[in-house]
Write an enzyme that holds these catalytic residues in place. Structure first.
Site, PDB file in Angstrom:
ATOM      1  N   GLY A   1      55.078   3.189  -0.125  1.00 38.33           N
ATOM      2  CA  GLY A   1      55.629   3.208  -1.474  1.00 38.33           C
ATOM      3  C   GLY A   1      54.750   3.763  -2.567  1.00 38.33           C
TER       4      GLY A   1
ATOM      5  CB  ILE B   1      71.533  10.594   2.894  1.00 41.39           C
ATOM      6  CG1 ILE B   1      70.226  10.099   2.260  1.00 41.39           C
ATOM      7  CG2 ILE B   1      72.754  10.104   2.116  1.00 41.39           C
ATOM      8  CD1 ILE B   1      70.094   8.622   2.083  1.00 41.39           C
TER       9      ILE B   1
ATOM     10  CE  LYS C   1      73.389   8.257   9.911  1.00 39.82           C
ATOM     11  NZ  LYS C   1      72.554   7.981   8.801  1.00 39.82           N
TER      12      LYS C   1
ATOM     13  CG  HIS D   1      59.446  17.487   3.395  1.00 37.72           C
ATOM     14  ND1 HIS D   1      59.675  16.526   4.354  1.00 37.72           N
ATOM     15  CD2 HIS D   1      58.899  18.545   4.038  1.00 37.72           C
ATOM     16  CE1 HIS D   1      59.294  17.000   5.536  1.00 37.72           C
ATOM     17  NE2 HIS D   1      58.815  18.225   5.360  1.00 37.72           N
TER      18      HIS D   1
END
Length: 188
Positions: free
Chosen positions: A11, A92, A64, A108
């Site tokens: 995080g 996602i 999922k 990324h």
């Protein structure tokens, strides 16, 4: 604008964004952290900033599809307008993508289109590249394939180890993400 951050691990990007939101350097309100790992350290960081946190796993949801449905319900309940991915290690799915098209960004640790997916820094170093980078992009149904918003190169030095390169890539991320997210949200 009500913003959620999705994260899966340590995080550090969440924390720099939370600081920027609280300092009013980013327009809108960071109102939710969603984490798919109930024991991830990012949850401790969210507590420090008094950000509501919800965490559940695909397994807990029974697959999922049900997991995505539960996330979509959470986002609706919280009236979320925009999502920032910060080390969220899941793709996602179509349910959330359709509701938030053009409203989900990702960071990324590579200069896309090179090294999409996992272990990007490690792969760039192992390949003997002279540079890698950081990319902020909108997400689509692919893996790190959505429209690019901003990129910066990070040099790979001759004496770099994975640890030293990761530190420089993360420093670049921490500098870029709050600035770029502020620019995106100012326009909305």
């Amino acid at each position: 604008m009500r913003v959620a951050i999705f994260a899966s691990g340590n995080g550090s990007n969440f924390e720099v964004l939370a600081q920027a939101f609280q300092a009013k350097k980013i327009a809108g309100n960071l109102v939710l952290l969603f984490c798919d790992h109930p024991d991830a350290y990012v949850i401790e960081r969210a507590k420090k900033y008094k950000i509501k946190t919800v965490s559940f796993t695909v397994k807990e949801c029974g697959g999922k599809g049900l997991y995505e449905k539960k996330i979509a319900q959470l986002l609706e309940q919280e009236n979320i307008d925009f999502i920032a991915l910060a080390g969220y290690m899941r793709v996602i799915g179509p349910l959330i993508l359709s509701k938030y098209e053009g409203k989900i960004v990702n960071i990324h640790p590579a200069y896309l289109p090179e090294y999409p997916g996992l272990h990007s820094i490690e792969r760039a170093l192992a390949d003997g590249k002279q540079k890698t980078g950081v990319t902020i992009h909108y997400i689509d149904s692919g893996v790190d394939s959505g429209p690019i918003i901003a990129q910066e190169h990070v040099a790979i030095l001759a004496d770099d180890t994975l640890e030293t390169l990761e530190q420089r890539v993360h420093a670049c991320e921490h500098r870029m993400y709050p600035r770029v997210l502020a620019q995106i949200l100012e326009k909305r």
